[in-house]
Motif scaffolding. Structure first.
Motif, PDB file in Angstrom:
ATOM      1  N   LEU A 274     -32.969   2.077 -87.454  1.00 19.95           N
ATOM      2  CA  LEU A 274     -32.391   2.435 -86.168  1.00 19.95           C
ATOM      3  C   LEU A 274     -30.881   2.315 -86.256  1.00 19.95           C
ATOM      4  N   ASP A 275     -30.176   3.270 -85.669  1.00 15.98           N
ATOM      5  CA  ASP A 275     -28.717   3.247 -85.635  1.00 15.98           C
ATOM      6  C   ASP A 275     -28.280   2.821 -84.242  1.00 15.98           C
ATOM      7  N   PHE A 276     -27.553   1.718 -84.168  1.00 10.65           N
ATOM      8  CA  PHE A 276     -27.100   1.115 -82.902  1.00 10.65           C
ATOM      9  C   PHE A 276     -25.622   1.426 -82.716  1.00 10.65           C
ATOM     10  N   ASN A 277     -25.256   1.796 -81.478  1.00 11.50           N
ATOM     11  CA  ASN A 277     -23.842   2.071 -81.192  1.00 11.50           C
ATOM     12  C   ASN A 277     -23.516   1.616 -79.775  1.00 11.50           C
ATOM     13  N   TRP A 278     -22.381   0.918 -79.641  1.00  7.88           N
ATOM     14  CA  TRP A 278     -21.970   0.435 -78.311  1.00  7.88           C
ATOM     15  C   TRP A 278     -20.452   0.339 -78.254  1.00  7.88           C
ATOM     16  N   GLN A 279     -19.879   1.111 -77.345  1.00  7.70           N
ATOM     17  CA  GLN A 279     -18.445   1.042 -77.073  1.00  7.70           C
ATOM     18  C   GLN A 279     -18.219  -0.001 -75.985  1.00  7.70           C
ATOM     19  N   THR A 280     -17.675  -1.153 -76.352  1.00 10.58           N
ATOM     20  CA  THR A 280     -17.391  -2.181 -75.354  1.00 10.58           C
ATOM     21  C   THR A 280     -16.063  -1.889 -74.671  1.00 10.58           C
ATOM     22  N   ASP A 281     -15.882  -2.424 -73.476  1.00  8.57           N
ATOM     23  CA  ASP A 281     -14.586  -2.344 -72.802  1.00  8.57           C
ATOM     24  C   ASP A 281     -14.422  -3.551 -71.880  1.00  8.57           C
ATOM     25  N   CYS A 282     -13.358  -3.560 -71.087  1.00  7.34           N
ATOM     26  CA  CYS A 282     -13.035  -4.739 -70.269  1.00  7.34           C
ATOM     27  C   CYS A 282     -14.071  -5.015 -69.190  1.00  7.34           C
ATOM     28  N   SER A 283     -14.878  -4.010 -68.813  1.00  2.00           N
ATOM     29  CA  SER A 283     -15.914  -4.250 -67.813  1.00  2.00           C
ATOM     30  C   SER A 283     -16.971  -5.226 -68.317  1.00  2.00           C
ATOM     31  N   HIS A 284     -17.062  -5.367 -69.629  1.00  2.00           N
ATOM     32  CA  HIS A 284     -18.040  -6.296 -70.189  1.00  2.00           C
ATOM     33  C   HIS A 284     -17.554  -7.743 -70.156  1.00  2.00           C
ATOM     34  N   LEU A 285     -16.374  -7.971 -69.547  1.00  2.87           N
ATOM     35  CA  LEU A 285     -15.862  -9.321 -69.337  1.00  2.87           C
ATOM     36  C   LEU A 285     -15.927  -9.716 -67.867  1.00  2.87           C
ATOM     37  N   LEU A 286     -16.777  -9.024 -67.088  1.00  2.00           N
ATOM     38  CA  LEU A 286     -16.960  -9.345 -65.677  1.00  2.00           C
ATOM     39  C   LEU A 286     -18.351  -9.911 -65.464  1.00  2.00           C
ATOM     40  N   ASN A 287     -18.464 -10.922 -64.583  1.00  2.00           N
ATOM     41  CA  ASN A 287     -19.776 -11.424 -64.240  1.00  2.00           C
ATOM     42  C   ASN A 287     -20.319 -10.665 -63.046  1.00  2.00           C
ATOM     43  N   THR A 288     -21.470 -11.123 -62.525  1.00  2.00           N
ATOM     44  CA  THR A 288     -22.118 -10.373 -61.450  1.00  2.00           C
ATOM     45  C   THR A 288     -21.290 -10.340 -60.170  1.00  2.00           C
ATOM     46  N   ASP A 289     -20.380 -11.323 -59.999  1.00  2.00           N
ATOM     47  CA  ASP A 289     -19.522 -11.342 -58.815  1.00  2.00           C
ATOM     48  C   ASP A 289     -18.263 -10.499 -59.006  1.00  2.00           C
ATOM     49  N   GLY A 290     -18.139  -9.877 -60.166  1.00  2.00           N
ATOM     50  CA  GLY A 290     -16.945  -9.105 -60.451  1.00  2.00           C
ATOM     51  C   GLY A 290     -15.773  -9.946 -60.902  1.00  2.00           C
ATOM     52  N   ASN A 291     -16.028 -11.213 -61.255  1.00  2.00           N
ATOM     53  CA  ASN A 291     -14.961 -12.106 -61.701  1.00  2.00           C
ATOM     54  C   ASN A 291     -14.800 -12.037 -63.211  1.00  2.00           C
ATOM     55  N   TYR A 292     -13.554 -12.162 -63.658  1.00  2.00           N
ATOM     56  CA  TYR A 292     -13.250 -12.150 -65.085  1.00  2.00           C
ATOM     57  C   TYR A 292     -13.759 -13.419 -65.754  1.00  2.00           C
ATOM     58  N   VAL A 293     -14.345 -13.272 -66.939  1.00  2.00           N
ATOM     59  CA  VAL A 293     -14.728 -14.407 -67.777  1.00  2.00           C
ATOM     60  C   VAL A 293     -14.132 -14.194 -69.162  1.00  2.00           C
ATOM     61  N   ALA A 294     -13.895 -15.278 -69.867  1.00  3.89           N
ATOM     62  CA  ALA A 294     -13.240 -15.187 -71.173  1.00  3.89           C
ATOM     63  C   ALA A 294     -14.138 -14.535 -72.212  1.00  3.89           C
ATOM     64  N   GLN A 295     -15.459 -14.654 -72.040  1.00  9.69           N
ATOM     65  CA  GLN A 295     -16.384 -14.002 -72.956  1.00  9.69           C
ATOM     66  C   GLN A 295     -17.744 -13.867 -72.290  1.00  9.69           C
ATOM     67  N   ASN A 296     -18.509 -12.876 -72.719  1.00  8.79           N
ATOM     68  CA  ASN A 296     -19.871 -12.656 -72.265  1.00  8.79           C
ATOM     69  C   ASN A 296     -20.771 -12.474 -73.474  1.00  8.79           C
ATOM     70  N   THR A 297     -21.993 -12.992 -73.364  1.00  6.85           N
ATOM     71  CA  THR A 297     -22.963 -12.844 -74.440  1.00  6.85           C
ATOM     72  C   THR A 297     -24.031 -11.837 -74.032  1.00  6.85           C
TER      73      THR A 297
END
Length: 374
Positions: A274-297
């Motif tokens: 399987l070939d996996f591809n994911w373009q990450t961006d700054c939206s992936h550093l937001l939690n469910t409340d829309g607050n910035y976090v230093a990292q997300n897993t």
């Protein structure tokens, strides 16, 4: 509507009785079962507003594993609100009948036979020197053990959800496993090649804005009882996969979405990729409340199964991607302002050290009469 108290609200189901053939419990025929979800108050909650959803379990439990074979299971728990999940073993609960619902006081926790406990629910080396006791990865939720001791065993998994460092919910789930002696059983689990760090790891860290791209290779060269080749079926689970596993813009919690080169589930003869591809961006550093976090897993769980009868073997590949923010650069320190004969001004500052590759450009602004110019 309303606000949960400090010790939370319970939502539960209870019944009677348990399987009489469970080997790690003291008196299973007299035991009941209670499952619950618990919801806590949280600062993000509005008055009477619905602010949390329980984790969803993508995988049905594995219920049969041949004695002496490794048990590897991931329930593919996905939190629709992107809350952080923590996994642990917990005391299974007896039937609730009356009174104030307050586990593990009412209903009480179920008693285990000697040599077992809720933290050690499968046979360990005291039963057979080759046994490997149960372990639960607190981050991925992967459950592992190996038992050469035949029997039927029940364990209970607790899943806690955290938002902004504060617990917001917990759920428990009972799972029963049969470990029979399957004479003549000659089948191993499919092999999966780790995609990172020189094919040694299923975990990687990236900066927001990076592209995550890898191949997931798998194979099972064992034969069926009639000598024919086995089929290998792959399933995938994550809240970050796009629609049909192929849409990068729709279907995931936080677009851009992760994609594969084909939809799942899919079946392959003996092996596949399987070939996996994911373009990450700054939206992936937001939690469910829309607050910035230093990292997300973000977790991507793949279940790879063969079709050996009567107990297929499974491998769970849990790919863990940690999306991090780049180091914040401090404002440059001004060292000098010089007014030139023609009235212009030269500005001097200390050059920034760009260790985290986060620097883009200097912007110089000035204001005259309340207007800002660049």
């Amino acid at each position: 509507p309303g606000t949960p108290p400090a010790d939370g609200w319970y939502f539960y189901w209870s019944g009677f009785s348990s399987n009489a053939n469970i080997d790690n419990r003291d008196n299973p025929i007299a035991d009941g079962i209670t499952l619950y979800a618990k919801m806590y108050d949280h600062p993000s909650a509005g008055s009477g507003a619905c602010y949390d959803q329980s984790p969803q379990f993508g995988m049905d439990p594995i219920v049969v594993i041949a004695s002496g074979k490794p048990y590897i299971y991931n329930q593919a728990a996905i939190d629709p609100d992107l809350d952080s999940l923590r996994f642990s073993l917990a005391p299974p609960q007896d039937q609730y009948t009356a009174g104030t619902f307050n586990p593990p006081t009412n209903p009480g926790a179920i008693d285990f036979n000697a040599g077992y406990s809720y933290t050690n629910p499968t046979p360990d080396a005291t039963f057979n020197a080759a046994n490997v006791p149960m372990n639960v990865d607190p981050v991925t939720g992967t459950v592992t053990f190996t038992s050469f001791t035949q029997g039927n065993y029940v364990y209970c998994i607790k899943v806690e959800a955290y938002r902004d460092g504060q617990i917001i919910s917990e759920n428990i789930r009972d799972i029963q496993i049969a470990v029979p002696n399957m004479g003549g059983y000659n089948n191993d689990e499919p092999d999966v090649t780790p995609p990172f760090n020189g094919n040694t790891s299923f975990e990687t860290e990236v900066y927001a804005g990076d592209v995550v791209n890898f191949n997931l290779d798998f194979e099972d060269l064992d034969a069926l009882q009639d000598g024919s080749q086995q089929n290998v079926t792959v399933e995938g689970y994550s809240s970050q996969f796009g629609n049909n596993f192929t849409d990068p813009n729709n279907g995931c919690n936080q677009p851009p979405c992760a994609t594969l080169n084909q939809s799942l589930p899919a079946t392959f003869l003996q092996n596949g990729q399987l070939d996996f591809n994911w373009q990450t961006d700054c939206s992936h550093l937001l939690n469910t409340d829309g607050n910035y976090v230093a990292q997300n897993t973000f977790l991507f769980v793949f279940k790879i199964s063969d079709d050996y009868c009567q107990a297929p073997q499974n491998t769970y590949a849990t790919v863990k991607v940690v999306v991090k923010d780049k180091d914040r650069l401090p404002a440059p320190e001004l060292t000098c302002l010089q007014v030139q004969p023609d009235g212009s001004v030269e500005v001097f500052w200390e050059t920034l050290t760009n260790g985290g590759n986060g620097f883009v450009e200097y912007q110089v602004n000035n204001s005259t009469m309340g207007n800002v110019h660049s």
